[in-house]
Scaffold this motif. Structure first.
Motif, short mmCIF file in Angstrom:
data_model
loop_
_atom_site.label_atom_id
_atom_site.label_comp_id
_atom_site.label_asym_id
_atom_site.label_seq_id
_atom_site.Cartn_x
_atom_site.Cartn_y
_atom_site.Cartn_z
N CYS A 180 0.84 -1.20 0.00
CA CYS A 180 0.00 0.00 0.00
C CYS A 180 0.87 1.24 0.00
N GLU B 193 -7.85 -5.85 -4.61
CA GLU B 193 -7.42 -4.50 -4.22
C GLU B 193 -6.72 -3.81 -5.39
N ASN C 95 -8.08 -0.44 -7.63
CA ASN C 95 -7.25 0.73 -7.89
C ASN C 95 -7.20 1.03 -9.38
N PHE D 231 -0.41 1.24 -5.46
CA PHE D 231 -1.80 0.99 -5.12
C PHE D 231 -2.09 1.26 -3.64
N LEU E 127 -7.86 2.90 0.29
CA LEU E 127 -8.62 3.28 -0.91
C LEU E 127 -10.00 3.80 -0.50
#
Length: 67
Positions: free
Chosen positions: A7, A19, A23, A34, A40
């Motif tokens: 992340c 995930e 993104n 990402f 997010l």
């Protein structure tokens, strides 16, 4: 791609295909860095459950970004 599975905000390792797919689908199809699901959701000002449902929806639609 292993380096990209971290992340960009909190540093959590091992981001899932979903995930990364979220993104790319919601932010930038050419992204190389990402957000994890929680980061997010914060960035998009929504809840993680909403994003999980979007991932399921995209998968049902046959989007190859989701596993």
């Amino acid at each position: 791609m292993n380096g990209a599975r971290i992340c960009r905000l909190c540093g959590r390792r091992g981001l899932s295909k979903n995930e990364i797919g979220l993104n790319k689908k919601l932010l930038d199809p050419d992204a190389k860095r990402f957000f994890c699901l929680a980061c997010l959701a914060g960035y998009l000002e929504t809840e993680p459950e909403v994003l999980k449902e979007k991932a399921r929806e995209f998968k049902r639609q046959g989007c190859p970004l989701f596993g």
